[in-house]
Design an enzyme around this catalytic site. Sequence first.
Site, PDB file in Angstrom:
ATOM      1  N   ASP A 220       0.849  -1.178   0.000  1.00  0.00           N
ATOM      2  CA  ASP A 220       0.000   0.000   0.000  1.00  0.00           C
ATOM      3  C   ASP A 220       0.894   1.240   0.000  1.00  0.00           C
ATOM      4  OD1 ASP A 220      -2.470  -1.537   0.416  1.00  0.00           O
ATOM      5  OD2 ASP A 220      -1.648  -1.902   2.411  1.00  0.00           O
ATOM      6  N   ASP A 259      -2.006  -2.681  -4.726  1.00  0.00           N
ATOM      7  CA  ASP A 259      -2.881  -3.066  -3.615  1.00  0.00           C
ATOM      8  C   ASP A 259      -3.673  -1.811  -3.228  1.00  0.00           C
ATOM      9  OD1 ASP A 259      -4.128  -4.558  -1.700  1.00  0.00           O
ATOM     10  OD2 ASP A 259      -2.380  -4.816  -0.422  1.00  0.00           O
ATOM     11  N   ASP A 263      -4.322   1.967   4.082  1.00  0.00           N
ATOM     12  CA  ASP A 263      -4.943   0.969   4.953  1.00  0.00           C
ATOM     13  C   ASP A 263      -4.742   1.388   6.402  1.00  0.00           C
ATOM     14  OD1 ASP A 263      -5.737  -0.529   2.819  1.00  0.00           O
ATOM     15  OD2 ASP A 263      -4.571  -2.309   3.311  1.00  0.00           O
ATOM     16  N   ARG A 316     -14.016   0.939  -1.904  1.00  0.00           N
ATOM     17  CA  ARG A 316     -13.364   1.172  -0.615  1.00  0.00           C
ATOM     18  C   ARG A 316     -13.047   2.652  -0.402  1.00  0.00           C
ATOM     19  NH1 ARG A 316      -9.059  -3.903  -0.076  1.00  0.00           N
ATOM     20  NH2 ARG A 316     -10.555  -5.557  -0.539  1.00  0.00           N
TER      21      ARG A 316
END
Length: 439
Positions: A220, A259, A263, A316
């Site tokens: 990430d 990815d 996060d 997301r």
Amino acid sequence: MRIPARRVRALGRAAALAGCTTLALALTAPAPATALGTGGGHDPARRTLPAGDGWASADGGTTGGAAADATHVYTVTSWEEFRAALAAGGDAPRIVRVVGTLDATADGCGAFEAPGYDFDRYLADYDPAVWGRDKEVSGPQEELRAASAKNQDRAIKAFVPSRTTIIGVGRNAGIVGGSLQIKDADDVIVRNLTLESPLDCFPQWDPTDGPTGAWNSEYDAMVVYGSTHVWIDHNTFTDGRHPDSSLPRHYGELYQRHDGLLDIVRGADLVTASWNVFADHDKTLMIGNSDGAGATDRGRLRVTLHHNLFDEVVERAPRVRFGKVDAYNNHHVVPERGYGYSWGVGAESQLVAEGNSVRLPRGVPAGSVLKKWKEAPVTVAGNVVNGRPVDLLAVHNAQFPDEALASGAGWTPTLRTRVDDPRVLPWLLTHRAGAGRAR
């Protein structure tokens, strides 16, 4: 220029009629950039999170490296200098000023390859016509791929310690190919950087992932892992030079090399992400990474997302598990093709989504802004779609009755400073959010 008081009152009445009674509107002209932080005089590197500005302001607030002395202020122009600055200085507060673009993969993917790894051989060995689709890949080339991946992992991750401020200098500071790891730290500020999503040089083929298999990637752009009091402000997160549309297909599936962008996972808590841009990405922002992580995540993952621009992201924005997440005053520009959802409601989540703006293209149903992953209540109020008030929860439940969501997250956010009428967000965030605009 301040908007006339009569106009403020009129907009406030209109918002209330649209169901915004839970949203305290304070519609003014955009605040000057100097109001985005407090403390530190005129030095942006010493700005601290304002009191009451989201979850990261709770329980003592977030000051990062604002108290750093002169010996712990670093100016870096390369990835190697950047990692060295983060590792130096022990536990003292530090400021790391980033000048220009730091490239963590300047020597290319070949620099990480384990001797004997051959991607063409990998493709031949694990072709579904040869290997099948009923078992995970194994054997020499998979072992060499994994070894190569470990080499990349060691080279591109930068671990951010407690009491640190990282700030880009000027309008063109950023990181490509690197992954910021805010892990087991407290009191961290990251501002004014363009973060290009790192490319995984060695994605793994999993023939058992879905009906036709999938390529799975790591890394990430930023990970907040087990950390507290983190302020992420005025950054631009993007796929940059390598959008998914530029990636090839192997075995009929996209050779996915990205990815997530951000996060927030594994017991992270008290995070505010404000005035950022998230652009041109698929799996964008995940809060809580597993339904089985209740032991670390339950009662934590308290995150505020405000005044962020989600521009052409697929899904997301965010997806939430467990956390009390306050998502207000964000603007979502939904892509015309490939859209999944924006707000993902997951296991034991308590998401509040108020006063946001959505630009929805023709043919994409408004109900798809919400996505139900697990049974959890959600508060949705005062949002606008294409400039008009829409009850997104009611629309979702009507359009997707088999995935109906319950109303009422069970808590009321109080840690909000400025709250804007959602109708001004498209202009406001286009001109004020993202890297190069922090003061």
